[in-house]
Design a protein around this motif. Structure first.
Motif, PDB file in Angstrom:
ATOM      1  N   ILE A  79       0.838  -1.204   0.000  1.00  0.00           N
ATOM      2  CA  ILE A  79       0.000   0.000   0.000  1.00  0.00           C
ATOM      3  C   ILE A  79       0.872   1.252   0.000  1.00  0.00           C
ATOM      4  O   ILE A  79       0.607   2.216  -0.737  1.00  0.00           O
ATOM      5  CB  ILE A  79      -0.949  -0.012   1.220  1.00  0.00           C
ATOM      6  N   ILE A  80       1.927   1.236   0.841  1.00  0.00           N
ATOM      7  CA  ILE A  80       2.822   2.399   0.907  1.00  0.00           C
ATOM      8  C   ILE A  80       3.484   2.643  -0.443  1.00  0.00           C
ATOM      9  O   ILE A  80       3.541   3.775  -0.945  1.00  0.00           O
ATOM     10  CB  ILE A  80       3.874   2.196   2.010  1.00  0.00           C
ATOM     11  N   VAL A  81       3.984   1.560  -1.058  1.00  0.00           N
ATOM     12  CA  VAL A  81       4.657   1.703  -2.359  1.00  0.00           C
ATOM     13  C   VAL A  81       3.688   2.216  -3.424  1.00  0.00           C
ATOM     14  O   VAL A  81       4.018   3.113  -4.214  1.00  0.00           O
ATOM     15  CB  VAL A  81       5.278   0.355  -2.789  1.00  0.00           C
ATOM     16  N   VAL A  82       2.463   1.677  -3.452  1.00  0.00           N
ATOM     17  CA  VAL A  82       1.476   2.098  -4.451  1.00  0.00           C
ATOM     18  C   VAL A  82       1.095   3.559  -4.252  1.00  0.00           C
ATOM     19  O   VAL A  82       1.041   4.343  -5.221  1.00  0.00           O
ATOM     20  CB  VAL A  82       0.229   1.197  -4.383  1.00  0.00           C
ATOM     21  N   VAL A  83       0.835   3.954  -3.004  1.00  0.00           N
ATOM     22  CA  VAL A  83       0.437   5.334  -2.727  1.00  0.00           C
ATOM     23  C   VAL A  83       1.554   6.306  -3.091  1.00  0.00           C
ATOM     24  O   VAL A  83       1.317   7.344  -3.733  1.00  0.00           O
ATOM     25  CB  VAL A  83       0.033   5.485  -1.241  1.00  0.00           C
ATOM     26  N   VAL A  84       2.782   5.976  -2.679  1.00  0.00           N
ATOM     27  CA  VAL A  84       3.918   6.857  -2.996  1.00  0.00           C
ATOM     28  C   VAL A  84       4.132   6.947  -4.502  1.00  0.00           C
ATOM     29  O   VAL A  84       4.384   8.018  -5.059  1.00  0.00           O
ATOM     30  CB  VAL A  84       5.192   6.357  -2.284  1.00  0.00           C
ATOM     31  N   THR A  85       4.016   5.794  -5.189  1.00  0.00           N
ATOM     32  CA  THR A  85       4.211   5.784  -6.650  1.00  0.00           C
ATOM     33  C   THR A  85       3.154   6.641  -7.351  1.00  0.00           C
ATOM     34  O   THR A  85       3.477   7.437  -8.249  1.00  0.00           O
ATOM     35  CB  THR A  85       4.146   4.339  -7.180  1.00  0.00           C
ATOM     36  N   LEU A  86       1.896   6.494  -6.947  1.00  0.00           N
ATOM     37  CA  LEU A  86       0.829   7.290  -7.564  1.00  0.00           C
ATOM     38  C   LEU A  86       0.998   8.769  -7.254  1.00  0.00           C
ATOM     39  O   LEU A  86       0.747   9.624  -8.119  1.00  0.00           O
ATOM     40  CB  LEU A  86      -0.540   6.799  -7.073  1.00  0.00           C
ATOM     41  N   TRP A  87       1.448   9.074  -6.028  1.00  0.00           N
ATOM     42  CA  TRP A  87       1.651  10.485  -5.674  1.00  0.00           C
ATOM     43  C   TRP A  87       2.778  11.099  -6.497  1.00  0.00           C
ATOM     44  O   TRP A  87       2.647  12.209  -7.022  1.00  0.00           O
ATOM     45  CB  TRP A  87       1.975  10.595  -4.180  1.00  0.00           C
ATOM     46  N   LEU A  88       3.895  10.359  -6.626  1.00  0.00           N
ATOM     47  CA  LEU A  88       5.009  10.867  -7.442  1.00  0.00           C
ATOM     48  C   LEU A  88       4.605  11.000  -8.904  1.00  0.00           C
ATOM     49  O   LEU A  88       4.971  11.972  -9.578  1.00  0.00           O
ATOM     50  CB  LEU A  88       6.208   9.921  -7.314  1.00  0.00           C
ATOM     51  N   ALA A  89       3.838  10.011  -9.402  1.00  0.00           N
ATOM     52  CA  ALA A  89       3.374  10.094 -10.794  1.00  0.00           C
ATOM     53  C   ALA A  89       2.482  11.310 -10.992  1.00  0.00           C
ATOM     54  O   ALA A  89       2.573  12.002 -12.024  1.00  0.00           O
ATOM     55  CB  ALA A  89       2.631   8.811 -11.168  1.00  0.00           C
ATOM     56  N   THR A 102      -2.638   8.199 -18.508  1.00  0.00           N
ATOM     57  CA  THR A 102      -1.602   7.409 -17.832  1.00  0.00           C
ATOM     58  C   THR A 102      -1.895   7.271 -16.345  1.00  0.00           C
ATOM     59  O   THR A 102      -1.752   6.191 -15.760  1.00  0.00           O
ATOM     60  CB  THR A 102      -0.225   8.068 -18.032  1.00  0.00           C
ATOM     61  N   MET A 103      -2.327   8.363 -15.691  1.00  0.00           N
ATOM     62  CA  MET A 103      -2.659   8.304 -14.268  1.00  0.00           C
ATOM     63  C   MET A 103      -3.846   7.382 -14.013  1.00  0.00           C
ATOM     64  O   MET A 103      -3.872   6.642 -13.019  1.00  0.00           O
ATOM     65  CB  MET A 103      -2.981   9.709 -13.754  1.00  0.00           C
ATOM     66  N   LEU A 104      -4.820   7.396 -14.907  1.00  0.00           N
ATOM     67  CA  LEU A 104      -5.969   6.499 -14.761  1.00  0.00           C
ATOM     68  C   LEU A 104      -5.531   5.046 -14.826  1.00  0.00           C
ATOM     69  O   LEU A 104      -5.935   4.209 -14.006  1.00  0.00           O
ATOM     70  CB  LEU A 104      -7.002   6.795 -15.854  1.00  0.00           C
ATOM     71  N   GLY A 105      -4.671   4.730 -15.795  1.00  0.00           N
ATOM     72  CA  GLY A 105      -4.173   3.361 -15.910  1.00  0.00           C
ATOM     73  C   GLY A 105      -3.338   2.949 -14.706  1.00  0.00           C
ATOM     74  O   GLY A 105      -3.471   1.825 -14.199  1.00  0.00           O
ATOM     75  N   LEU A 106      -2.477   3.849 -14.215  1.00  0.00           N
ATOM     76  CA  LEU A 106      -1.659   3.538 -13.045  1.00  0.00           C
ATOM     77  C   LEU A 106      -2.515   3.312 -11.804  1.00  0.00           C
ATOM     78  O   LEU A 106      -2.214   2.447 -10.970  1.00  0.00           O
ATOM     79  CB  LEU A 106      -0.660   4.673 -12.793  1.00  0.00           C
ATOM     80  N   SER A 107      -3.583   4.080 -11.664  1.00  0.00           N
ATOM     81  CA  SER A 107      -4.474   3.914 -10.502  1.00  0.00           C
ATOM     82  C   SER A 107      -5.147   2.548 -10.518  1.00  0.00           C
ATOM     83  O   SER A 107      -5.245   1.880  -9.482  1.00  0.00           O
ATOM     84  CB  SER A 107      -5.523   5.026 -10.487  1.00  0.00           C
ATOM     85  N   ILE A 108      -5.624   2.123 -11.694  1.00  0.00           N
ATOM     86  CA  ILE A 108      -6.266   0.801 -11.798  1.00  0.00           C
ATOM     87  C   ILE A 108      -5.260  -0.305 -11.501  1.00  0.00           C
ATOM     88  O   ILE A 108      -5.556  -1.269 -10.775  1.00  0.00           O
ATOM     89  CB  ILE A 108      -6.883   0.624 -13.193  1.00  0.00           C
ATOM     90  N   VAL A 109      -4.039  -0.167 -12.031  1.00  0.00           N
ATOM     91  CA  VAL A 109      -2.995  -1.167 -11.757  1.00  0.00           C
ATOM     92  C   VAL A 109      -2.661  -1.199 -10.268  1.00  0.00           C
ATOM     93  O   VAL A 109      -2.463  -2.269  -9.681  1.00  0.00           O
ATOM     94  CB  VAL A 109      -1.733  -0.856 -12.590  1.00  0.00           C
ATOM     95  N   GLY A 110      -2.603  -0.007  -9.629  1.00  0.00           N
ATOM     96  CA  GLY A 110      -2.304   0.047  -8.197  1.00  0.00           C
ATOM     97  C   GLY A 110      -3.343  -0.669  -7.363  1.00  0.00           C
ATOM     98  O   GLY A 110      -3.010  -1.382  -6.403  1.00  0.00           O
ATOM     99  N   VAL A 111      -4.618  -0.507  -7.701  1.00  0.00           N
ATOM    100  CA  VAL A 111      -5.681  -1.208  -6.977  1.00  0.00           C
ATOM    101  C   VAL A 111      -5.532  -2.718  -7.136  1.00  0.00           C
ATOM    102  O   VAL A 111      -5.675  -3.485  -6.162  1.00  0.00           O
ATOM    103  CB  VAL A 111      -7.069  -0.740  -7.480  1.00  0.00           C
ATOM    104  N   LEU A 112      -5.221  -3.193  -8.335  1.00  0.00           N
ATOM    105  CA  LEU A 112      -5.048  -4.636  -8.556  1.00  0.00           C
ATOM    106  C   LEU A 112      -3.848  -5.175  -7.786  1.00  0.00           C
ATOM    107  O   LEU A 112      -3.901  -6.294  -7.235  1.00  0.00           O
ATOM    108  CB  LEU A 112      -4.880  -4.906 -10.058  1.00  0.00           C
ATOM    109  N   LYS A 125       0.809  17.675 -11.723  1.00  0.00           N
ATOM    110  CA  LYS A 125       0.930  18.849 -10.857  1.00  0.00           C
ATOM    111  C   LYS A 125       1.995  19.820 -11.340  1.00  0.00           C
ATOM    112  O   LYS A 125       1.793  21.039 -11.337  1.00  0.00           O
ATOM    113  CB  LYS A 125       1.238  18.406  -9.422  1.00  0.00           C
ATOM    114  N   ARG A 126       3.139  19.299 -11.787  1.00  0.00           N
ATOM    115  CA  ARG A 126       4.225  20.178 -12.246  1.00  0.00           C
ATOM    116  C   ARG A 126       3.939  20.784 -13.611  1.00  0.00           C
ATOM    117  O   ARG A 126       4.637  21.690 -14.040  1.00  0.00           O
ATOM    118  CB  ARG A 126       5.537  19.392 -12.305  1.00  0.00           C
TER     119      ARG A 126
END
Length: 340
Positions: free
Chosen positions: A21-31, A53-63, A37-38
């Protein structure tokens, strides 16, 4: 009360899930920071692929989190099935709004009916395109207002796009039967030529009970001056006809005053002309659309230069390769700064 051994086993079983969970949350936040954001100033036009890309990463993170759950395979498969059912339900219920606009935006990216800076007419909306976003398209109207049109609206209504290579502008007016049509045709053609239109032509639109309706048209090659050119055409029509002592009014015109027959209802000619240094109407109305188009053209120009230099790189000697590589690096940095 659970024993220390039970607590230890629970911690051991939960540790991989917590780390996941920590890795997924940090990865999504950095992405999110690096992708969106930048680059918030880019607008919807440039953020389209980043948002996907963010939508795809979010779905992958949930899985990934589901796969890390300390449960049996059958339970995990049930949860994955439930998540799929929930996503399907969300897409189904939002198909008329968010999901439909998303698909419409993707479709317009594929077909590309218009680009940034183009004049378009959609239903009653007319203006220049500022951004082609993920869910809507933003245009700047003749009143300089910004209007966001949902992409589903764009694909369900005919889109009229003014060609960048030139367009036809025209104006109509009614004149009496007492003036021969050949005279009017010649004067209206002269008016179109005076305001810079090419290949002018005149149509006799209607033979009314009291007047003839004429339509003068011509090709405008510089479409960015569309609004001011229409005004200029109307002004030149007035000047040319009044200079030839032709009244622009219907023969059914009625005035309660008694006027002598030789009196013409023509205003006195003015010598003062519009100042040449006055800002063009389009510069005031379509300022944001113009800036967006220039930025996009600048990016495309830099990309073309980089492509050309890369083609030269294969046939260059060692010294030339160094110079070309430096130029490519400079242009790449310039392209990155333009995107930011």
């Amino acid at each position: 009360m659970p024993s220390q051994e039970d607590l230890l086993n629970f911690v051991i079983l939960s540790l991989p899930l917590a780390l996941t969970i920590i890795v997924v949350v940090v990865t999504l936040w950095l992405a999110h920071v690096f992708l969106i954001k930048r680059h918030a100033a880019l607008g919807n036009e440039k953020l389209f692929s980043r948002q996907l890309t963010m939508l795809g990463l979010s779905i992958v993170g949930v899985l990934v989190i589901i796969l890390a759950l300390p449960i049996s395979d059958s339970s995990r498969n049930q949860i994955i099935g439930l998540v799929g059912l929930v996503l399907s339900g969300i897409f189904a219920f939002s198909s008329s709004t968010i999901f439909a606009n998303l698909l419409a935006g993707i479709m317009m990216r594929i077909t590309t009916p218009f680009k940034t800076g183009d004049f378009i007419q959609v239903d009653t909306y007319f203006g220049r395109v500022v951004e082609r976003g993920l869910l809507d398209t933003e245009i700047q109207t003749e009143a300089s207002d910004l209007v966001a049109l949902p992409n589903t609206f764009m694909i369900t209504h005919p889109i009229s796009v003014t060609r960048s290579t030139g367009t036809i502008i025209s104006t109509s007016l009614s004149l009496g039967y007492d003036i021969h049509h050949s005279t009017i045709t010649s004067l209206l053609t002269q008016a179109a030529e005076n305001c810079g239109l090419t290949d002018p032509f005149v149509h006799i639109v209607e033979l009314g009970d009291f007047s003839i309706t004429y339509k003068i048209s011509g090709k405008l090659e510089e479409v960015k001056s569309l609004i001011s050119s229409r005004t200029m055409l109307n002004r030149e029509v007035l000047d040319v006809l009044h200079d030839s002592q032709i009244e622009i009014m219907s023969p059914s015109f009625m005035n309660q005053r008694r006027l002598p027959d030789e009196l013409k209802m023509i205003p006195p000619k003015q010598t003062a002309k519009q100042q040449d240094d006055a800002p063009a109407v389009e510069e005031v109305i379509f300022d944001k659309a113009e800036a967006a188009e220039q930025k996009e053209q600048k990016v495309e120009s830099v990309k073309a230069q980089i492509t050309s230099l890369k083609e030269q790189l294969s046939s260059a000697d060692a010294e030339q390769k160094t110079n070309i590589s430096n130029k490519i690096a400079t242009l790449t940095e310039k392209l990155k700064n333009s995107a930011d």
